[in-house]
Design an enzyme around this catalytic site. Structure first.
Site, PDB file in Angstrom:
ATOM      1  N   LYS A 155       0.827  -1.201   0.000  1.00 42.27           N
ATOM      2  CA  LYS A 155       0.000   0.000   0.000  1.00 42.27           C
ATOM      3  C   LYS A 155       0.868   1.259   0.000  1.00 42.27           C
ATOM      4  O   LYS A 155       2.038   1.219   0.409  1.00 42.27           O
ATOM      5  CB  LYS A 155      -0.886   0.026   1.254  1.00 42.27           C
ATOM      6  CG  LYS A 155      -1.973  -1.018   1.306  1.00 42.27           C
ATOM      7  CD  LYS A 155      -2.757  -0.891   2.604  1.00 42.27           C
ATOM      8  CE  LYS A 155      -3.877  -1.924   2.688  1.00 42.27           C
ATOM      9  NZ  LYS A 155      -4.960  -1.653   1.730  1.00 42.27           N
ATOM     10  N   ARG A 179     -10.708 -11.014   1.383  1.00 45.21           N
ATOM     11  CA  ARG A 179     -11.626 -11.994   0.789  1.00 45.21           C
ATOM     12  C   ARG A 179     -11.035 -13.404   0.822  1.00 45.21           C
ATOM     13  O   ARG A 179     -11.776 -14.384   0.824  1.00 45.21           O
ATOM     14  CB  ARG A 179     -11.973 -11.569  -0.638  1.00 45.21           C
ATOM     15  CG  ARG A 179     -10.820 -11.554  -1.595  1.00 45.21           C
ATOM     16  CD  ARG A 179     -11.085 -10.700  -2.831  1.00 45.21           C
ATOM     17  NE  ARG A 179     -11.120  -9.278  -2.485  1.00 45.21           N
ATOM     18  CZ  ARG A 179     -11.422  -8.305  -3.348  1.00 45.21           C
ATOM     19  NH1 ARG A 179     -11.720  -8.608  -4.599  1.00 45.21           N
ATOM     20  NH2 ARG A 179     -11.415  -7.045  -2.962  1.00 45.21           N
TER      21      ARG A 179
END
Length: 491
Positions: A267, A341
């Site tokens: 990130k 996920r």
């Protein structure tokens, strides 16, 4: 901080700060026999004529039983309903009292129309009095603060039930906020597991924890993959509450990424510290289970928290890696920052093994949902409209907003890859929707399911409503409310 219910006449009240809340439709207080009546009527007119733009505060005669009065009007904040504004006004009253060194606050709610709102005043006090100052030299001391809520004696039983219920739930929210606000170096997967064990002892829940060896042995490969780059191995936590007679079994699955660097797909540095809160879904589930164990609704509830730390190192999963999920489907990891996920596949599979009749998952899952709905509204999607409406309604009951998003079947094409059954991302558009479509592939066939994406409201940079800046504990109240009303919703 001590909260108590009292049933005094207004003229007999002794307090350092009296809190009065005006509303044109709901008359929340009656000042019969009090010398304050004329002043309040004048202030009410000034609010109606918009001469007053914020709360009205005045100090009274030093010889008076009531030293100070603060008056709020529901019209000050038309964006929210009276329930939300009442909580906010009580929270602001506590902060005003703290700033002025006042220790005795009294909220006057002594009419029949006020009775349904007593619990909301309790919630506003507990959530509004929260601060995370563990690492600050200057602490906030609430030990001497006494909050009295004046009600009608005829509603004593109802008021006490509300005091108990809203105390349990609000304290659970604050504990979730504590967990989310802690640094990622403190809250690692095993810390999450130990917290769950402690909650289980407090609330008479059954708890089981899968360590990294058992996860690998039993094929919970989403957690294994995501946790490979961390010095702190993953855990899978199961917390169970069983009602004496229950028709339904609700499983709530919370994403518990204790710190998310993005892995190899790292990130940007800006505000990466907020990723200590990437376990906010797991915290909401964990402390909702604490409240559920104490409130004992008539529905079986299983809380499942897959928890891992997503770090880049020589052992971390790489973009392009392929693994088999617990249900046998192969997944190509196109982007290691789409890790939530992956661990939720394990949680959803376990929910199916637990024979849940209904499944929810809650996660800080996508930046796309933030771009779509902003910071105050969470997204919800799923395969069962009745369950979705139930969650939205419970959220409205508790001041947590959810907006239903679609799940277009044609968007499944975006998850295709020539290398595996599924890609873990769907491309640059519709990211929240393709994330939901991905998760649906791991929901047991025929089971009602909803996915709650709380990436927007899980944290605030500035004070918001009755919350101070920082973690919100968003979703905790909704999950508890849903469990309490489950039979009402589903019959």
């Amino acid at each position: 901080m001590k909260i108590q219910l009292i049933y005094d006449r207004p003229a007999a009240i002794q307090t350092e700060l009296l809190v009065l809340i005006l509303d044109k439709e709901a008359r929340l207080f009656d000042l019969e026999g009090s010398a304050l009546n004329d002043m309040v009527e004048r202030v009410a007119q000034d609010f109606e004529q918009k001469k007053i733009k914020k709360e009205y505060f005045t100090a009274l005669d030093a010889k008076s039983n009531i030293k100070n009065v603060v008056i709020f009007s529901n019209a000050l904040s038309p964006a929210y309903n009276l329930w939300e504004n009442l909580k906010t006004f009580v929270a602001h009253s506590i902060r005003t009292a703290q700033d002025m060194g006042l220790n005795r606050i009294t909220v006057l709610m002594n009419t029949d129309k006020a009775a349904p709102f007593v619990g909301k005043a309790v919630e506003g006090a507990i959530l509004g009095g929260y601060t995370f100052d563990k690492y600050r030299k200057e602490k906030t001391d609430l030990s001497k603060l006494q909050i009295s809520i004046v009600g009608l004696k005829v509603f004593e039983a109802q008021n006490r039930a509300q005091l108990n219920r809203y105390t349990i739930v609000s304290e659970a929210v604050n504990r979730a906020r504590d967990l989310i606000n802690e640094p990622g170096s403190v809250v690692v997967p095993e810390f999450m597991a130990e917290t769950a064990r402690k909650i289980a002892r407090e609330s008479d829940l059954d708890v089981k924890v899968w360590d990294e060896k058992r996860l690998a042995k039993e094929g919970y490969n989403g957690l294994v993959q995501v946790g490979k780059g961390s010095a702190y191995p993953p855990r899978l936590i199961r917390m169970a509450y069983r009602a004496k007679k229950a028709k339904y079994h609700l499983a709530i699955v919370g994403k518990g990424v204790t710190f998310d660097t993005g892995g190899i797909s790292i990130k940007p540095a800006d505000k990466m510290f907020e990723m200590k809160g990437d376990m906010s879904g797991g915290a909401a589930v964990m402390f909702a289970m604490r409240a559920i164990g104490q409130l004992k609704p008539q529905v079986n509830v299983t809380g499942i928290i897959p928890t891992a730390e997503n770090f880049p190192d020589a052992n971390a999963q790489r973009p392009g890696d392929i693994f088999y999920a617990k249900n046998g489907k192969s997944i190509m990891v196109d982007n290691t920052d789409a890790e939530g996920r992956l661990i939720l596949t394990d949680g959803l599979h376990l929910a199916g093994e637990e024979k849940a009749t209904h499944i929810l998952d809650i996660a800080t899952l996508t930046g796309a949902v933030v771009r779509a709905l902003g910071l105050s509204v969470a997204g919800i999607m799923g395969n069962d409209s009745k369950l979705i409406r139930a969650v939205i309604n419970s959220g409205q009951n508790q001041g947590e907003a959810f907006w239903e998003l679609p799940m277009p079947a044609e968007y499944k094409e975006l998850l295709k890859t020539p290398y595996a059954d599924l890609n873990n991302i769907g491309g640059p558009v519709a990211g929240a929707l393709t994330a939901g479509l991905f998760l649906q592939e791991f929901v047991p066939e025929g089971t009602p399911w909803a996915h709650l994406d709380i990436a927007g409201p899980f944290i605030r940079e500035k004070d918001w409503k009755y919350y101070e800046a920082g973690a919100i504990g968003f979703g905790t109240k909704t999950l508890v409310d849903l469990a309490e009303r489950f039979n009402e919703y589903f019959g």
